[in-house]
Design a protein around this motif. Structure first.
Motif, PDB file in Angstrom:
ATOM      1  N   LEU A  11       6.610  -7.096 -16.957  1.00  0.00           N
ATOM      2  CA  LEU A  11       5.256  -6.708 -16.576  1.00  0.00           C
ATOM      3  C   LEU A  11       5.318  -5.349 -15.881  1.00  0.00           C
ATOM      4  CD1 LEU A  11       2.231  -7.301 -16.076  1.00  0.00           C
ATOM      5  CD2 LEU A  11       2.934  -8.508 -13.981  1.00  0.00           C
ATOM      6  N   VAL A  12       4.477  -4.429 -16.329  1.00  0.00           N
ATOM      7  CA  VAL A  12       4.473  -3.085 -15.748  1.00  0.00           C
ATOM      8  C   VAL A  12       3.035  -2.601 -15.669  1.00  0.00           C
ATOM      9  CG1 VAL A  12       4.790  -1.959 -17.990  1.00  0.00           C
ATOM     10  CG2 VAL A  12       5.543  -0.790 -15.906  1.00  0.00           C
ATOM     11  N   GLN A  13       2.752  -1.764 -14.705  1.00  0.00           N
ATOM     12  CA  GLN A  13       1.408  -1.208 -14.566  1.00  0.00           C
ATOM     13  C   GLN A  13       1.200  -0.072 -15.565  1.00  0.00           C
ATOM     14  OE1 GLN A  13       0.902  -0.055 -10.460  1.00  0.00           O
ATOM     15  NE2 GLN A  13       0.365  -2.136  -9.847  1.00  0.00           N
ATOM     16  N   PRO A  14      -0.052   0.190 -15.917  1.00  0.00           N
ATOM     17  CA  PRO A  14      -0.324   1.346 -16.788  1.00  0.00           C
ATOM     18  C   PRO A  14       0.270   2.613 -16.209  1.00  0.00           C
ATOM     19  CG  PRO A  14      -2.275  -0.015 -16.593  1.00  0.00           C
ATOM     20  CD  PRO A  14      -1.271  -0.580 -15.614  1.00  0.00           C
ATOM     21  N   GLY A  15       0.871   3.410 -17.076  1.00  0.00           N
ATOM     22  CA  GLY A  15       1.554   4.622 -16.645  1.00  0.00           C
ATOM     23  C   GLY A  15       3.015   4.412 -16.302  1.00  0.00           C
ATOM     24  N   GLY A  16       3.432   3.184 -16.238  1.00  0.00           N
ATOM     25  CA  GLY A  16       4.815   2.881 -15.896  1.00  0.00           C
ATOM     26  C   GLY A  16       5.758   3.003 -17.085  1.00  0.00           C
ATOM     27  N   SER A  17       7.025   2.667 -16.841  1.00  0.00           N
ATOM     28  CA  SER A  17       8.068   2.793 -17.849  1.00  0.00           C
ATOM     29  C   SER A  17       8.901   1.530 -17.952  1.00  0.00           C
ATOM     30  CB  SER A  17       9.002   3.960 -17.509  1.00  0.00           C
ATOM     31  OG  SER A  17       8.316   5.191 -17.506  1.00  0.00           O
ATOM     32  N   LEU A  18       9.435   1.311 -19.124  1.00  0.00           N
ATOM     33  CA  LEU A  18      10.414   0.261 -19.374  1.00  0.00           C
ATOM     34  C   LEU A  18      11.420   0.786 -20.385  1.00  0.00           C
ATOM     35  CD1 LEU A  18       8.262  -2.990 -19.852  1.00  0.00           C
ATOM     36  CD2 LEU A  18       9.812  -2.529 -17.950  1.00  0.00           C
ATOM     37  N   ARG A  19      12.639   0.258 -20.324  1.00  0.00           N
ATOM     38  CA  ARG A  19      13.621   0.561 -21.351  1.00  0.00           C
ATOM     39  C   ARG A  19      14.072  -0.749 -21.983  1.00  0.00           C
ATOM     40  NH1 ARG A  19      19.599   3.410 -21.355  1.00  0.00           N
ATOM     41  NH2 ARG A  19      20.209   1.426 -20.373  1.00  0.00           N
ATOM     42  N   LEU A  20      13.806  -0.880 -23.259  1.00  0.00           N
ATOM     43  CA  LEU A  20      14.249  -2.052 -24.006  1.00  0.00           C
ATOM     44  C   LEU A  20      15.621  -1.794 -24.599  1.00  0.00           C
ATOM     45  CD1 LEU A  20      10.994  -3.002 -25.956  1.00  0.00           C
ATOM     46  CD2 LEU A  20      11.652  -3.601 -23.621  1.00  0.00           C
ATOM     47  N   SER A  21      16.409  -2.859 -24.665  1.00  0.00           N
ATOM     48  CA  SER A  21      17.727  -2.785 -25.286  1.00  0.00           C
ATOM     49  C   SER A  21      17.814  -3.800 -26.415  1.00  0.00           C
ATOM     50  CB  SER A  21      18.831  -3.074 -24.267  1.00  0.00           C
ATOM     51  OG  SER A  21      18.836  -2.120 -23.226  1.00  0.00           O
ATOM     52  N   CYS A  22      18.512  -3.417 -27.464  1.00  0.00           N
ATOM     53  CA  CYS A  22      18.786  -4.314 -28.587  1.00  0.00           C
ATOM     54  C   CYS A  22      20.301  -4.342 -28.762  1.00  0.00           C
ATOM     55  CB  CYS A  22      18.096  -3.814 -29.848  1.00  0.00           C
ATOM     56  SG  CYS A  22      18.509  -4.721 -31.350  1.00  0.00           S
ATOM     57  N   ALA A  23      20.919  -5.398 -28.266  1.00  0.00           N
ATOM     58  CA  ALA A  23      22.364  -5.546 -28.380  1.00  0.00           C
ATOM     59  C   ALA A  23      22.686  -6.235 -29.695  1.00  0.00           C
ATOM     60  CB  ALA A  23      22.897  -6.359 -27.212  1.00  0.00           C
ATOM     61  N   THR A  24      23.541  -5.607 -30.485  1.00  0.00           N
ATOM     62  CA  THR A  24      23.856  -6.142 -31.804  1.00  0.00           C
ATOM     63  C   THR A  24      25.303  -6.603 -31.876  1.00  0.00           C
ATOM     64  OG1 THR A  24      24.609  -4.062 -32.807  1.00  0.00           O
ATOM     65  CG2 THR A  24      22.229  -4.462 -32.760  1.00  0.00           C
ATOM     66  N   SER A  25      25.566  -7.535 -32.772  1.00  0.00           N
ATOM     67  CA  SER A  25      26.919  -7.997 -33.014  1.00  0.00           C
ATOM     68  C   SER A  25      27.004  -8.560 -34.418  1.00  0.00           C
ATOM     69  CB  SER A  25      27.337  -9.056 -31.983  1.00  0.00           C
ATOM     70  OG  SER A  25      26.481 -10.171 -32.056  1.00  0.00           O
ATOM     71  N   GLY A  26      28.234  -8.592 -34.947  1.00  0.00           N
ATOM     72  CA  GLY A  26      28.439  -9.168 -36.274  1.00  0.00           C
ATOM     73  C   GLY A  26      28.342  -8.176 -37.410  1.00  0.00           C
ATOM     74  N   PHE A  27      28.071  -6.924 -37.100  1.00  0.00           N
ATOM     75  CA  PHE A  27      28.041  -5.896 -38.134  1.00  0.00           C
ATOM     76  C   PHE A  27      28.304  -4.538 -37.487  1.00  0.00           C
ATOM     77  CE2 PHE A  27      23.903  -4.018 -37.093  1.00  0.00           C
ATOM     78  CZ  PHE A  27      23.250  -5.050 -36.442  1.00  0.00           C
ATOM     79  N   THR A  28      28.599  -3.547 -38.309  1.00  0.00           N
ATOM     80  CA  THR A  28      28.884  -2.199 -37.813  1.00  0.00           C
ATOM     81  C   THR A  28      27.584  -1.423 -37.705  1.00  0.00           C
ATOM     82  OG1 THR A  28      31.042  -2.241 -38.906  1.00  0.00           O
ATOM     83  CG2 THR A  28      30.207  -0.095 -38.197  1.00  0.00           C
ATOM     84  N   LEU A  29      27.171  -1.190 -36.475  1.00  0.00           N
ATOM     85  CA  LEU A  29      25.862  -0.592 -36.233  1.00  0.00           C
ATOM     86  C   LEU A  29      25.687   0.767 -36.916  1.00  0.00           C
ATOM     87  CD1 LEU A  29      23.144  -0.708 -34.789  1.00  0.00           C
ATOM     88  CD2 LEU A  29      24.258   0.262 -32.757  1.00  0.00           C
TER      89      LEU A  29
END
Length: 127
Positions: A11-29
């Protein structure tokens, strides 16, 4: 076994920031295109941003251009989505998806192009 695991939502206020991560495994990214999709209640899943295989190209949905930045760290098998100046309309469940086929400017938003999907992370932008 191929896995994609998203994290970083919240949950973030308008104007705020977030960083999403997508951790992968089982293949060569390196050889996979990774796209962030989002889906809000009652709406279709839409492509937000893509980093194509080997990171040769990046694509953004028009409403997030200048606010979101996608990046990939192949050594860490992780793709990131930095989201700045968030707006209430960015509220959705965010998914990362992987395709072993190169995607281009006309195909990166196509859901059937992706063989593997994560479970999603919720992003809520509200005051």
């Amino acid at each position: 076994q191929v896995q994609l695991v998203e994290s970083g939502g919240g949950l973030v206020q308008p104007g705020g920031s977030l960083r999403l991560s997508c951790a992968t495994s089982g293949f060569t990214l390196d050889y996979y295109s990774i796209t962030w999709f989002r889906q809000a209640p009652g709406k279709e899943r839409e492509g937000v941003s893509c980093t194509s295989h080997i990171g040769s190209s990046t694509y953004y949905e028009d409403s997030v251009k200048g606010r979101f930045t996608i990046s990939r760290d192949n050594a860490k098998n992780t793709v990131y989505l930095q989201m700045d100046n968030l707006k209430p309309e960015d509220t959705a469940n965010y998914y990362c998806a992987a395709s072993s086929h190169p995607v281009g400017s006309l195909t990166w938003t196509s859901v059937p192009s992706y063989q593997y999907w994560g479970q999603g992370t919720q992003v809520t932008v509200s005051s």
